[in-house]
Enzyme design. Structure first.
Site, mmCIF file in Angstrom:
data_model
loop_
_atom_site.group_PDB
_atom_site.id
_atom_site.type_symbol
_atom_site.label_atom_id
_atom_site.label_comp_id
_atom_site.label_asym_id
_atom_site.label_seq_id
_atom_site.Cartn_x
_atom_site.Cartn_y
_atom_site.Cartn_z
ATOM 1 N N TYR A 43 10.510 -4.282 -6.906
ATOM 2 C CA TYR A 43 9.971 -5.151 -7.960
ATOM 3 C C TYR A 43 9.245 -4.323 -9.028
ATOM 4 C CZ TYR A 43 10.446 -9.611 -5.314
ATOM 5 O OH TYR A 43 10.910 -10.721 -4.650
ATOM 6 N N CYS A 74 2.575 -8.428 -1.545
ATOM 7 C CA CYS A 74 3.111 -7.412 -2.453
ATOM 8 C C CYS A 74 2.137 -7.275 -3.620
ATOM 9 C CB CYS A 74 4.478 -7.886 -2.943
ATOM 10 S SG CYS A 74 5.218 -6.883 -4.231
ATOM 11 N N CYS A 183 0.212 -0.448 -2.653
ATOM 12 C CA CYS A 183 1.528 -1.049 -2.460
ATOM 13 C C CYS A 183 1.665 -1.305 -0.965
ATOM 14 C CB CYS A 183 2.608 -0.077 -2.945
ATOM 15 S SG CYS A 183 4.287 -0.565 -2.487
HETATM 16 N N1 DGL Z 1 5.432 -3.866 -1.515
HETATM 17 C C1 DGL Z 1 5.486 -3.930 -2.950
HETATM 18 C C2 DGL Z 1 4.085 -3.761 -3.516
HETATM 19 O O1 DGL Z 1 3.142 -3.935 -2.788
HETATM 20 C C3 DGL Z 1 6.512 -3.000 -3.437
HETATM 21 C C4 DGL Z 1 6.860 -3.219 -4.846
HETATM 22 C C5 DGL Z 1 8.240 -2.843 -5.240
HETATM 23 O O2 DGL Z 1 9.181 -3.450 -4.717
HETATM 24 O O3 DGL Z 1 8.362 -1.998 -6.123
HETATM 25 O O4 DGL Z 1 3.889 -3.472 -4.678
#
Ligand code: DGL
Length: 259
Positions: A43, A74, A183
């Site tokens: 994302y 997330c 993240c």
């Molecule tokens: N686990 C997502 C977060 O905490 C990952 C984001 C991604 O998919 O780039 O930001």
């Protein structure tokens, strides 16, 4: 009161299971449904509008399963879309944000590092939390490529080691004493990170705080399941289930679904 409806959680992939583990350990009698939107990971490289649309899609799916509360497991989704989610839907949402505050308050060198996605570091919500700590130097680093390697199951690879060294060594040189993992995928990298950073640098993530906040909001909204039985746990993924299954030590039920 016995409210057996599940707690819903979603992430761009498998990373939010680090949050699910904390929630499940604090509230083991709750039923949970976890959604890994791995097909659309990462994302962190998408626009705010794209992230909001994906969050709506994930939320609709969880609402169809009668979830009573949703944890946006997330950071990228939270920092870009939590406001929109809260205004569009009636149920409570718990978000996850980088733990800048505890790191900034405890830092002795007044210098902390944060590793997060581009989407999180560029978000308005993140900028606001940084502005609250003008006395602390915050070294921001985008974790380019880390989510993709984790999603591919390449946590222990030479590529991962190289990337982590290139992100962490400049922070070590700038004398950080706290490293914030911004993240939900990154807690799975803690063993690799510890091989690179000196032991006096403390690592902080938000998992435990999110679980406690979830419990508090559920209490306030009378949503807790007071049953003494162990809850049921379902994991849905729209990609290959193998990596998710491995990260859960093959202990939980993982279902492929094209959502
Ligand atoms: N686990 C997502 C977060 O905490 C990952 C984001 C991604 O998919 O780039 O930001």
């Amino acid at each position: 009161m016995i409210n057996k409806n599940p707690i819903g959680l979603f992430d761009s992939g498998i990373g939010g299971t680090s949050i699910w583990k904390e929630v499940n350990s604090l509230l083991p009698n709750e039923n949970t449904i976890y959604l890994a939107d791995s097909k659309n990971a990462p994302y962190g490289l998408k626009t705010k509008e794209e992230i909001i649309e994906l969050c709506y899609k994930n939320t609709e799916f969880l609402l169809e399963q009668n979830c009573k509360i949703i944890i946006v497991a997330c950071n990228t989704a939270t920092t870009n879309a939590i406001k929109e989610l809260r205004s569009k839907y009636k149920i409570p949402f718990i978000g996850i944000e980088p733990a800048i505050k505890p790191a900034a308050l405890q830092s002795k060198t007044h210098t902390i590092g944060i590793l997060a996605t581009k989407g999180t570091l560029n978000s308005e919500l993140f900028h606001k939390s940084v502005e609250n700590h003008p006395d602390v130097k915050i070294i921001e680093q985008i974790g380019h490529g880390l989510v993709q390697l984790i999603e591919n199951g390449d946590i222990d690879s030479p590529e991962m080691e190289e990337l982590l060294k290139s992100y962490l060594n400049p922070m070590i040189e700038k004398n950080i004493d706290y490293l914030v993992l911004g993240c939900s995928h990154y807690p799975y990298l803690i063993p690799q990170i510890k091989k690179i950073i000196p032991p006096h640098i403390k690592i902080i993530d938000s998992g435990e705080a999110v679980a406690k906040q979830t419990q508090k909001i559920m209490e306030q909204n009378h949503l807790l399941n007071s049953s003494k039985e162990k809850g049921s746990q379902i994991f849905y993924t729209n990609s290959e289930p193998e990596v998710l299954q491995t990260i859960l030590n093959h202990k939980e039920k993982v279902v492929y679904k094209n959502f």
